[in-house]
Write a protein that holds these residues in place. Structure first.
Motif, PDB file in Angstrom:
ATOM      1  N   VAL A   1      19.091  47.760  38.150  1.00 55.17           N
ATOM      2  CA  VAL A   1      18.513  48.968  38.738  1.00 55.17           C
ATOM      3  C   VAL A   1      19.469  50.143  38.557  1.00 55.17           C
ATOM      4  CG1 VAL A   1      17.881  50.069  40.934  1.00 55.17           C
ATOM      5  CG2 VAL A   1      17.068  47.764  40.415  1.00 55.17           C
TER       6      VAL A   1
ATOM      7  N   LEU B   1      20.621  44.201  41.299  1.00 59.60           N
ATOM      8  CA  LEU B   1      21.132  45.530  41.639  1.00 59.60           C
ATOM      9  C   LEU B   1      21.709  46.199  40.401  1.00 59.60           C
ATOM     10  CD1 LEU B   1      22.018  47.712  43.703  1.00 59.60           C
ATOM     11  CD2 LEU B   1      24.129  46.371  43.994  1.00 59.60           C
TER      12      LEU B   1
ATOM     13  N   LYS C   1      18.314  42.828  47.040  1.00 60.46           N
ATOM     14  CA  LYS C   1      18.573  43.941  46.126  1.00 60.46           C
ATOM     15  C   LYS C   1      18.509  45.295  46.848  1.00 60.46           C
ATOM     16  CE  LYS C   1      16.099  43.454  42.528  1.00 60.46           C
ATOM     17  NZ  LYS C   1      15.092  43.511  41.453  1.00 60.46           N
ATOM     18  N   TRP C   2      17.485  45.491  47.671  1.00 62.85           N
ATOM     19  CA  TRP C   2      17.339  46.762  48.380  1.00 62.85           C
ATOM     20  C   TRP C   2      18.513  47.006  49.324  1.00 62.85           C
ATOM     21  CZ3 TRP C   2      14.677  51.043  47.875  1.00 62.85           C
ATOM     22  CH2 TRP C   2      14.599  51.932  48.959  1.00 62.85           C
ATOM     23  N   ASP C   3      18.890  45.968  50.074  1.00 65.06           N
ATOM     24  CA  ASP C   3      20.001  46.101  51.015  1.00 65.06           C
ATOM     25  C   ASP C   3      21.329  46.290  50.282  1.00 65.06           C
ATOM     26  OD1 ASP C   3      18.341  45.884  53.263  1.00 65.06           O
ATOM     27  OD2 ASP C   3      18.389  43.700  53.138  1.00 65.06           O
ATOM     28  N   GLN C   4      21.499  45.632  49.143  1.00 64.59           N
ATOM     29  CA  GLN C   4      22.703  45.835  48.339  1.00 64.59           C
ATOM     30  C   GLN C   4      22.785  47.279  47.857  1.00 64.59           C
ATOM     31  OE1 GLN C   4      22.228  42.892  45.287  1.00 64.59           O
ATOM     32  NE2 GLN C   4      22.841  41.207  46.619  1.00 64.59           N
ATOM     33  N   LEU C   5      21.637  47.821  47.460  1.00 63.54           N
ATOM     34  CA  LEU C   5      21.595  49.210  47.022  1.00 63.54           C
ATOM     35  C   LEU C   5      22.020  50.139  48.159  1.00 63.54           C
ATOM     36  CD1 LEU C   5      20.923  51.315  44.853  1.00 63.54           C
ATOM     37  CD2 LEU C   5      18.543  51.227  45.650  1.00 63.54           C
ATOM     38  N   GLU C   6      21.558  49.862  49.362  1.00 66.31           N
ATOM     39  CA  GLU C   6      21.945  50.687  50.511  1.00 66.31           C
ATOM     40  C   GLU C   6      23.452  50.628  50.747  1.00 66.31           C
ATOM     41  OE1 GLU C   6      20.712  51.542  55.137  1.00 66.31           O
ATOM     42  OE2 GLU C   6      20.315  49.553  54.323  1.00 66.31           O
TER      43      GLU C   6
END
Length: 146
Positions: free
Chosen positions: A22, A19, A106-111
């Protein structure tokens, strides 16, 4: 015209390294362990003072707190990690823990990060020590430091 120095305000712990890379590619005020630095938006972010991963919490938390950076980590059990909580308390650190099943990849952490970003920015202006636990759907929860 040379880039101006970036004002780093946020340190992403190695447990959210994917994360961190990114988000640091988008924002000059974000760093992480091993960050080589970057030029973004006519701002030059220096390499991170922690040039490696693998440091134990009692080692890196004082270094990050001394820089004045707010820590972003992923730790759903932060309240049970007494050494980490003590390091935050003793060094006046400021920490936000991405928590819950919604912060695993990573995607869920970004959310979770983006849903809470305005709060996190405001907390970066508050004095420490403190730890907040944030999720995708719930209200932020302050973790007791005693």
């Amino acid at each position: 015209m040379p880039p101006r120095p970036a004002h780093v305000r946020f340190y992403f712990d190695e447990d959210v390294l994917g994360l961190a890379k990114v988000v640091a590619a988008l924002r000059p005020e974000i760093t992480y362990p091993g960050d080589p630095g970057a030029e973004l938006h006519k701002r030059l972010r220096p390499p991170c003072v922690l040039s490696y991963t693998g440091a134990k919490d009692p080692h890196w938390i004082p270094i990050v707190a001394e820089q004045g950076w707010l820590i972003v980590t992923r730790d759903s059990a932060i309240q049970r990690r007494r050494a980490e909580v003590a390091a935050v308390r003793e060094n006046g650190a400021r920490m936000v823990a991405l928590a819950g099943a919604d912060a695993i990849g990573k995607w869920d952490q970004l959310e979770v990060l983006m849903i809470n970003w305005r709060r996190i920015q405001a907390w970066a202006d508050q004095p420490g020590p403190f730890i907040y636990s944030v999720t995708r759907t719930g209200s932020p929860r302050q973790i007791p430091l005693d």
